[in-house]
Design a protein around this motif. Structure first.
Motif, PDB file in Angstrom:
ATOM      1  N   GLY A 121       0.767  -1.238   0.000  1.00 42.74           N
ATOM      2  CA  GLY A 121       0.000   0.000   0.000  1.00 42.74           C
ATOM      3  C   GLY A 121       0.792   1.277   0.000  1.00 42.74           C
ATOM      4  O   GLY A 121       0.237   2.346  -0.281  1.00 42.74           O
ATOM      5  N   THR A 122       2.099   1.228   0.326  1.00 47.39           N
ATOM      6  CA  THR A 122       2.900   2.446   0.242  1.00 47.39           C
ATOM      7  C   THR A 122       3.082   2.820  -1.229  1.00 47.39           C
ATOM      8  O   THR A 122       2.940   1.978  -2.128  1.00 47.39           O
ATOM      9  CB  THR A 122       4.289   2.273   0.882  1.00 47.39           C
ATOM     10  N   LEU A 123       3.426   4.060  -1.498  1.00 46.73           N
ATOM     11  CA  LEU A 123       3.648   4.468  -2.884  1.00 46.73           C
ATOM     12  C   LEU A 123       4.805   3.694  -3.513  1.00 46.73           C
ATOM     13  O   LEU A 123       4.781   3.393  -4.710  1.00 46.73           O
ATOM     14  CB  LEU A 123       3.919   5.973  -2.956  1.00 46.73           C
ATOM     15  N   VAL A 124       5.814   3.372  -2.713  1.00 48.00           N
ATOM     16  CA  VAL A 124       6.945   2.587  -3.218  1.00 48.00           C
ATOM     17  C   VAL A 124       6.488   1.185  -3.588  1.00 48.00           C
ATOM     18  O   VAL A 124       6.818   0.661  -4.666  1.00 48.00           O
ATOM     19  CB  VAL A 124       8.079   2.538  -2.167  1.00 48.00           C
ATOM     20  N   ASN A 125       5.725   0.567  -2.704  1.00 47.51           N
ATOM     21  CA  ASN A 125       5.204  -0.780  -2.953  1.00 47.51           C
ATOM     22  C   ASN A 125       4.313  -0.805  -4.194  1.00 47.51           C
ATOM     23  O   ASN A 125       4.412  -1.716  -5.037  1.00 47.51           O
ATOM     24  CB  ASN A 125       4.442  -1.265  -1.724  1.00 47.51           C
ATOM     25  N   LEU A 126       3.452   0.179  -4.336  1.00 42.85           N
ATOM     26  CA  LEU A 126       2.534   0.223  -5.478  1.00 42.85           C
ATOM     27  C   LEU A 126       3.292   0.448  -6.788  1.00 42.85           C
ATOM     28  O   LEU A 126       2.952  -0.158  -7.818  1.00 42.85           O
ATOM     29  CB  LEU A 126       1.494   1.320  -5.272  1.00 42.85           C
ATOM     30  N   ALA A 127       4.335   1.284  -6.764  1.00 38.35           N
ATOM     31  CA  ALA A 127       5.130   1.501  -7.971  1.00 38.35           C
ATOM     32  C   ALA A 127       5.844   0.230  -8.400  1.00 38.35           C
ATOM     33  O   ALA A 127       6.088   0.004  -9.594  1.00 38.35           O
ATOM     34  CB  ALA A 127       6.147   2.617  -7.740  1.00 38.35           C
ATOM     35  N   ALA A 128       6.156  -0.626  -7.416  1.00 34.87           N
ATOM     36  CA  ALA A 128       6.819  -1.901  -7.701  1.00 34.87           C
ATOM     37  C   ALA A 128       5.834  -3.006  -8.065  1.00 34.87           C
ATOM     38  O   ALA A 128       6.236  -4.156  -8.250  1.00 34.87           O
ATOM     39  CB  ALA A 128       7.663  -2.324  -6.508  1.00 34.87           C
ATOM     40  N   GLY A 129       4.546  -2.669  -8.141  1.00 33.87           N
ATOM     41  CA  GLY A 129       3.545  -3.652  -8.546  1.00 33.87           C
ATOM     42  C   GLY A 129       2.689  -4.180  -7.424  1.00 33.87           C
ATOM     43  O   GLY A 129       1.835  -5.035  -7.647  1.00 33.87           O
ATOM     44  N   GLY A 130       2.901  -3.712  -6.186  1.00 31.27           N
ATOM     45  CA  GLY A 130       2.094  -4.145  -5.053  1.00 31.27           C
ATOM     46  C   GLY A 130       2.509  -5.506  -4.529  1.00 31.27           C
ATOM     47  O   GLY A 130       3.537  -6.069  -4.915  1.00 31.27           O
ATOM     48  N   GLY A 131       1.705  -6.036  -3.621  1.00 28.67           N
ATOM     49  CA  GLY A 131       1.995  -7.343  -3.037  1.00 28.67           C
ATOM     50  C   GLY A 131       3.027  -7.263  -1.937  1.00 28.67           C
ATOM     51  O   GLY A 131       3.382  -6.192  -1.457  1.00 28.67           O
ATOM     52  N   THR A 132       3.521  -8.424  -1.540  1.00 28.71           N
ATOM     53  CA  THR A 132       4.539  -8.497  -0.490  1.00 28.71           C
ATOM     54  C   THR A 132       5.862  -8.932  -1.091  1.00 28.71           C
ATOM     55  O   THR A 132       5.899  -9.711  -2.041  1.00 28.71           O
ATOM     56  CB  THR A 132       4.129  -9.482   0.613  1.00 28.71           C
ATOM     57  N   ARG A 133       6.947  -8.443  -0.544  1.00 32.50           N
ATOM     58  CA  ARG A 133       8.278  -8.779  -1.047  1.00 32.50           C
ATOM     59  C   ARG A 133       9.291  -8.528   0.064  1.00 32.50           C
ATOM     60  O   ARG A 133       9.060  -7.717   0.969  1.00 32.50           O
ATOM     61  CB  ARG A 133       8.616  -7.941  -2.285  1.00 32.50           C
ATOM     62  N   ASN A 134      10.427  -9.205  -0.015  1.00 34.95           N
ATOM     63  CA  ASN A 134      11.481  -8.975   0.973  1.00 34.95           C
ATOM     64  C   ASN A 134      12.752  -8.410   0.345  1.00 34.95           C
ATOM     65  O   ASN A 134      13.782  -8.283   1.008  1.00 34.95           O
ATOM     66  CB  ASN A 134      11.803 -10.252   1.757  1.00 34.95           C
TER      67      ASN A 134
END
Length: 392
Positions: free
Chosen positions: A332-345
Motif C-alpha cells: 500500500g505504500t507508494l513505493v510498494n505500489l510503484a513496484a507492482g504491489g503485493g509483499t516482497r522482501n
C-alpha cells in the motif's frame, strides 16, 4: 588578522558507497572538538571548506556536492555489545551548518574498515582471512549497523570485483545489516509517523499530493513521479538546472517535515537540510543511466529518484535505499505500489547511475508495521590518510 600557524589532525579520507568523507577517531580531535557543540562544528566546517559562497569548497576537503561534504567521527563504543560508535555530520556547502540529524548509509560501509585499521576493533576479533563482523552503534539515530568486512592476511581487503553503480571502479564488497531501521533519533522511532502508509500533503503553491512518510534508515518523503510531471527516468541535469523545480521540492520537503513531526514550523527546514529526504517513484521503464549504460525496464522493480541537500542525487543515498526497501516490503505504500504491489522482501530499483538491490524485513503486529532489518551490499576504500590541516 590572525597569523596563527595551522594545526594538523590525524584523519583519513575514505569513499564509502557512492559518498566520500573525512574520518576522524574521536581521540585524535582537539580537546574542545571531542564534545558536541560550536567548536566541533567550526572545526568540521573549516576542514571541509564551508561555508563557501562560491559553492566549490576550494579551501577544504569537500567536493561541493552533498555526497562529498561529509564528516565522520568514530570512537570505541559506549554501548554494550558494540565495537564502535559512529557519528555522522552532513556539512552544508553554502551555510555555516553541520547537520547531525541523520545517518549516511553509504559512509556506513567505510566505518567498519576504518575502525579495524584504526585499532578500534579488538585484535582477537579480526581473522587472518575471512570476514570481520563489526557491530556499529549509529549515534545520530541510536541504531545498530552490522558490517561484514572482508579480511586478507589480517588486513582490510579493499580491492575486489564487486561493482556498484555510481562508482567507477570495482572493489571488495562490504555487506551491511541495518537492524530495526526505523529512525530512532530525537523525534522518536515510529515507522510511519502519522500512522498511515499514504498521506495527503497540502503544500501552498504546489497543491495536494499523495505521499508516503516513512522513518526507516532516514526520514523520507516518497511521492509519485507522475504527480510532479516526471517519469522517474530523470537524470541530474533535468532537475538540478531547474530552480523552480528545486524550490517546489524544498517546499514539499518542509511541509512534509512538519507533518512527520521533525520540525515545528516550515521555516525550521532551512536549518535541517539533511533530513527528511525527498524522493519520487515510478513503475519500471527503459532509460539511459548517467554512465551511458542502458537500463531495461525488465531489470528493475521500480524507478526512484531522490534529492539530498536540495539537489537530485547522482545515484542513491544508502539510508534512502533502506527506506525504499522497507517501504517496498509494506503493501500500500507508494513505493510498494510503484513496484507492482503485493509483499516482497527485496527490491531492485533504478536510479540515475544504474540499479541497486536492497532487502528488508517488515512485519505487522497489532495493526502497526515495524521494520526488523534492511540489507545491502556496498564497498569502501581509503583514498588518503595522514593529517588534515586547519588554520589556528
Amino acid at each position: 588578522m590572525s597569523k596563527l600557524p595551522q594545526i594538523k589532525i590525524p584523519a583519513t579520507y575514505l569513499r564509502g558507497g557512492t559518498s566520500k568523507g573525512v574520518f576522524f577517531r574521536l581521540q585524535d580531535l582537539p580537546g574542545a572538538a571531542q564534545h558536541s557543540g560550536p567548536a566541533r562544528d567550526a572545526l568540521l566546517l573549516r576542514v571541509l571548506g564551508s561555508p563557501d559562497p562560491y559553492g566549490k569548497q576550494i579551501d577544504g576537503m569537500g567536493g561541493a556536492t552533498s555526497s562529498t561534504s561529509k564528516a565522520v567521527i568514530v570512537s570505541a563504543s559506549s554501548q554494550p555489545g558494540h565495537d564502535v560508535d559512529y557519528l555522522f555530520g552532513q556539512v552544508s556547502i553554502g551555510q555555516p551548518v553541520v547537520d547531525w540529524s541523520g545517518n549516511c548509509g553509504n559512509l556506513s560501509a567505510a566505518v567498519g574498515p576504518f575502525a579495524i585499521a584504526g585499532g578500534l576493533v579488538a585484535k582477537e576479533r579480526i581473522p587472518d582471512n575471512g570476514i570481520c563482523t563489526v557491530r556499529i552503534w549509529q549515534a545520530n539515530i541510536g541504531k545498530t549497523i552490522v558490517a561484514h568486512v572482508p579480511i586478507t592476511h589480517g588486513q582490510v581487503q579493499e580491492t575486489g570485483d564487486f561493482e556498484l553503480d555510481g562508482v567507477t571502479f570495482p572493489a571488495a564488497e562490504v555487506q551491511l545489516e541495518f537492524l530495526d531501521p526505523a529512525d530512532g533519533g530525537e523525534e522518536g522511532g515510529a515507522l510511519f509517523p502519522t500512522g498511515n502508509v499514504v498521506d495527503t500533503l497540502d503544500v501552498p503553491g504546489v497543491g495536494r499530493l499523495p505521499a508516503t512518510l516513512i522513518n526507516a534508515g532516514i526520514p523520507t518523503i516518497f511521492l509519485n513521479a507522475r504527480d510532479l510531471g516526471y517519469t522517474g527516468t530523470e537524470r541530474q541535469d533535468a532537475i538540478n538546472g531547474d530552480a523552480a523545480a528545486l524550490a517546489r521540492f524544498e517546499a514539499i520537503r518542509a511541509w512534509g517535515a512538519v507533518k512527520m513531526g521533525l520540525i515545528a514550523q516550515v521555516a525550521d527546514a532551512a536549518t535541517r537540510q539533511h533530513t527528511p529526504k525527498i524522493a519520487f517513484v515510478a513503475p519500471p521503464a527503459d532509460y539511459v543511466a548517467s554512465s551511458g549504460k542502458a537500463v531495461q525496464a525488465g531489470e528493475v522493480d521500480l524507478l526512484v529518484r531522490a534529492l539530498s541537500m536540495g539537489q537530485l542525487h547522482h545515484a542513491m543515498m544508502g539510508t534512502a535505499a533502506v527506506a525504499i526497501g522497507t517501504a517496498a516490503a509494506i503493501p500500500g505504500t507508494l513505493v510498494n505500489l510503484a513496484a507492482g504491489g503485493g509483499t516482497r522482501n527485496a527490491v531492485r530499483f533504478g536510479h540515475p547511475s544504474g540499479t541497486l538491490r536492497v532487502g528488508a524485513e517488515a512485519r505487522l503486529a497489532n495493526g502497526q508495521w515495524t521494520a526488523t532489518k534492511a540489507l545491502m551490499g556496498r564497498s569502501a576504500r581509503v583514498l588518503m590518510e595522514g593529517w588534515v590541516r586547519v588554520p589556528g
